[in-house]
Design a protein around this motif. Sequence first.
Motif, short mmCIF file in Angstrom:
data_model
loop_
_atom_site.label_atom_id
_atom_site.label_comp_id
_atom_site.label_asym_id
_atom_site.label_seq_id
_atom_site.Cartn_x
_atom_site.Cartn_y
_atom_site.Cartn_z
N ASP A 143 84.17 37.79 55.97
CA ASP A 143 83.42 36.94 56.90
C ASP A 143 83.00 37.73 58.14
O ASP A 143 81.88 37.60 58.63
CB ASP A 143 84.24 35.73 57.30
CG ASP A 143 84.44 34.76 56.15
OD1 ASP A 143 83.66 34.83 55.17
OD2 ASP A 143 85.36 33.92 56.24
N LYS A 144 83.92 38.57 58.66
CA LYS A 144 83.60 39.37 59.84
C LYS A 144 82.49 40.37 59.52
O LYS A 144 81.58 40.57 60.32
CB LYS A 144 84.84 40.12 60.32
CG LYS A 144 85.86 39.25 61.01
CD LYS A 144 87.05 40.07 61.45
CE LYS A 144 88.11 39.19 62.08
NZ LYS A 144 89.31 39.99 62.46
N GLN B 222 88.83 36.88 55.44
CA GLN B 222 88.51 36.97 56.86
C GLN B 222 87.73 38.24 57.16
O GLN B 222 86.79 38.22 57.94
CB GLN B 222 89.79 36.93 57.69
CG GLN B 222 90.47 35.58 57.71
CD GLN B 222 91.80 35.62 58.44
OE1 GLN B 222 92.28 36.69 58.82
NE2 GLN B 222 92.39 34.46 58.64
N ASP C 133 93.41 37.65 54.14
CA ASP C 133 92.97 38.78 54.95
C ASP C 133 91.65 39.33 54.44
O ASP C 133 90.77 39.67 55.22
CB ASP C 133 94.02 39.88 54.95
CG ASP C 133 95.26 39.50 55.74
OD1 ASP C 133 95.18 38.56 56.56
OD2 ASP C 133 96.30 40.14 55.53
#
Length: 77
Positions: A50-51, A47, A44
Motif C-alpha cells: 500500500d505504501k 502495508q 507487513d
Amino acid sequence: MTIETLREIGLVLGSLAFLAICWWAFSPKRKKRFEEDANLPFADDEQQADKDASAAQKDESKSGEKPGTERKQGQDK
C-alpha cells in the motif's frame, strides 16, 4: 530409589508438560490471538505494498502524468 523409578517420574512429568502445552495452545480462548499472529507476516507485506502504491501515485502526480500510465523502460520524462 532406583534409576528406573527416576525414569518413570521423568516420563510422567514430561507427559504432563506436553499435555499442558497442548491444552494451552489449542484452547478456544486463544484461537483468535494465534490466528492474528499467524497473519502478521502477510500484514507487513500488504502495508508495504500500500505504501509503495501511494508513493508511486504521488510520483506520477508530481511529474504531470496521468495516474495509471506506464512508462516504457528507458523512456525519459
